[in-house]
Scaffold this active site. Structure first.
Site, PDB file in Angstrom:
ATOM      1  N   GLY A  40      12.842 -12.497  -5.600  1.00 38.88           N
ATOM      2  CA  GLY A  40      11.994 -13.687  -5.692  1.00 38.88           C
ATOM      3  C   GLY A  40      12.366 -14.833  -4.784  1.00 38.88           C
ATOM      4  N   ASP A 102      13.887 -19.654 -15.696  1.00 35.92           N
ATOM      5  CA  ASP A 102      13.146 -19.565 -16.954  1.00 35.92           C
ATOM      6  C   ASP A 102      14.159 -19.687 -18.102  1.00 35.92           C
ATOM      7  OD1 ASP A 102      10.298 -17.986 -17.922  1.00 35.92           O
ATOM      8  OD2 ASP A 102      12.051 -17.601 -19.157  1.00 35.92           O
ATOM      9  N   LYS A 130      11.287 -23.971 -15.398  1.00 36.32           N
ATOM     10  CA  LYS A 130      10.566 -24.043 -16.677  1.00 36.32           C
ATOM     11  C   LYS A 130      11.544 -24.475 -17.752  1.00 36.32           C
ATOM     12  CE  LYS A 130       8.501 -19.686 -16.156  1.00 36.32           C
ATOM     13  NZ  LYS A 130       7.731 -18.539 -16.690  1.00 36.32           N
ATOM     14  N   PHE A 151       3.195 -18.270 -16.743  1.00 31.61           N
ATOM     15  CA  PHE A 151       3.666 -17.170 -15.901  1.00 31.61           C
ATOM     16  C   PHE A 151       3.018 -17.317 -14.527  1.00 31.61           C
ATOM     17  CE2 PHE A 151       4.055 -13.040 -13.991  1.00 31.61           C
ATOM     18  CZ  PHE A 151       5.364 -12.716 -14.305  1.00 31.61           C
ATOM     19  N   VAL A 152       3.847 -17.486 -13.520  1.00 34.27           N
ATOM     20  CA  VAL A 152       3.333 -17.763 -12.177  1.00 34.27           C
ATOM     21  C   VAL A 152       3.653 -16.624 -11.212  1.00 34.27           C
ATOM     22  CG1 VAL A 152       3.431 -20.267 -12.445  1.00 34.27           C
ATOM     23  CG2 VAL A 152       5.423 -19.052 -11.543  1.00 34.27           C
ATOM     24  N   ASP A 158       6.459 -12.305  -8.510  1.00 32.50           N
ATOM     25  CA  ASP A 158       5.586 -11.130  -8.620  1.00 32.50           C
ATOM     26  C   ASP A 158       5.110 -10.875 -10.041  1.00 32.50           C
ATOM     27  OD1 ASP A 158       8.215 -10.284  -9.579  1.00 32.50           O
ATOM     28  OD2 ASP A 158       7.377  -8.266  -9.577  1.00 32.50           O
ATOM     29  N   ARG A 164       3.767 -11.243  -4.304  1.00 26.88           N
ATOM     30  CA  ARG A 164       4.904 -11.979  -3.733  1.00 26.88           C
ATOM     31  C   ARG A 164       4.569 -12.641  -2.398  1.00 26.88           C
ATOM     32  NH1 ARG A 164       9.670 -10.797  -6.542  1.00 26.88           N
ATOM     33  NH2 ARG A 164       9.940  -8.653  -7.237  1.00 26.88           N
TER      34      ARG A 164
END
Ligand code: 5GP
Ligand code: MG
Length: 180
Positions: A40, A102, A130, A151-152, A158, A164
């Site tokens: 990511g 997260d 978050k 949820f992004v 992804d 992505r």
């Protein structure tokens, strides 16, 4: 399922430029090692590196670690480190980069793993945070945006491997048809 733009490509780039500016002033004369958490962090980290001023860019080294915790939209709860560093971080300043924090477990796991190499310091950087989802208290030194419990995808993030490559960040919204 539908995608709703949360931060446009221009908004993302502007914020990344600001963060690069902060890094430039905080790491003057530092031999910085930037460590990205795969997969990511990659687009964010590469953009950050390219926006560093020449003085710092000349000195910076970078590497990646791999930490996986998610399957679909759900965290599996445990984080595994499956790639070790190939640069020596002992007595160096490390900037640990991820795309999103997260629960905090991934960042915390990697910070702990890097500590065994006794770096001079470890600072953390994430594009998205978050805070309402946090389970493990982990300090974040550089943060692009705070977001709600959404949820992004995009800009490195992804959903089962897809999205992505987007230059913007979008929220995945499930439509009523998804249930049918
Ligand atoms: P944590 O370990 O902090 O719970 O989660 C960090 C990792 O979970 C991130 O590196 C990312 O891979 C994944 N993650 C957390 N939230 C999201 C999200 O909203 N979208 C996507 N695509 N991945 C997320
Ligand atoms: Mg990740």
């Amino acid at each position: 399922m539908a995608l709703r733009v949360l931060f446009s490509a221009a908004e993302v780039q502007k914020r990344v430029e600001e963060l690069a500016g902060q890094l430039a002033s905080d790491f003057v004369d530092t031999e910085l090692i930037v460590v990205g958490i795969l997969n990511g962090a990659a687009p964010f980290m590469m953009d950050l590196l390219r926006l560093l001023p020449t003085g710092l860019a000349l000195r910076v080294q970078y590497d990646f670690v791999d930490a996986t915790s998610y399957c679909g939209r759900e965290s599996r709860g445990t984080v595994e480190l499956s790639r070790e560093l190939s640069v020596d971080v002992t007595s160096r300043s490390v900037l640990l980069v991820d795309g999103i924090v997260d629960s905090g477990r991934t960042l915390d796991t990697v910070v702990t793993a890097l500590q065994k190499w006794a770096p001079a310091e470890i600072r953390t950087c994430t594009l998205l945070d978050k805070p309402s989802r946090r389970q493990v208290a982990v300090p974040i030194d550089y943060r692009g945006f705070e977001i709600d419990d959404l949820f992004v995808v995009g800009y490195g993030m992804d959903l089962d491997g897809a999205f992505r490559g987007l230059r913007h960040v979008a929220v995945v919204e499930s439509s009523s048809e998804d249930a049918e």
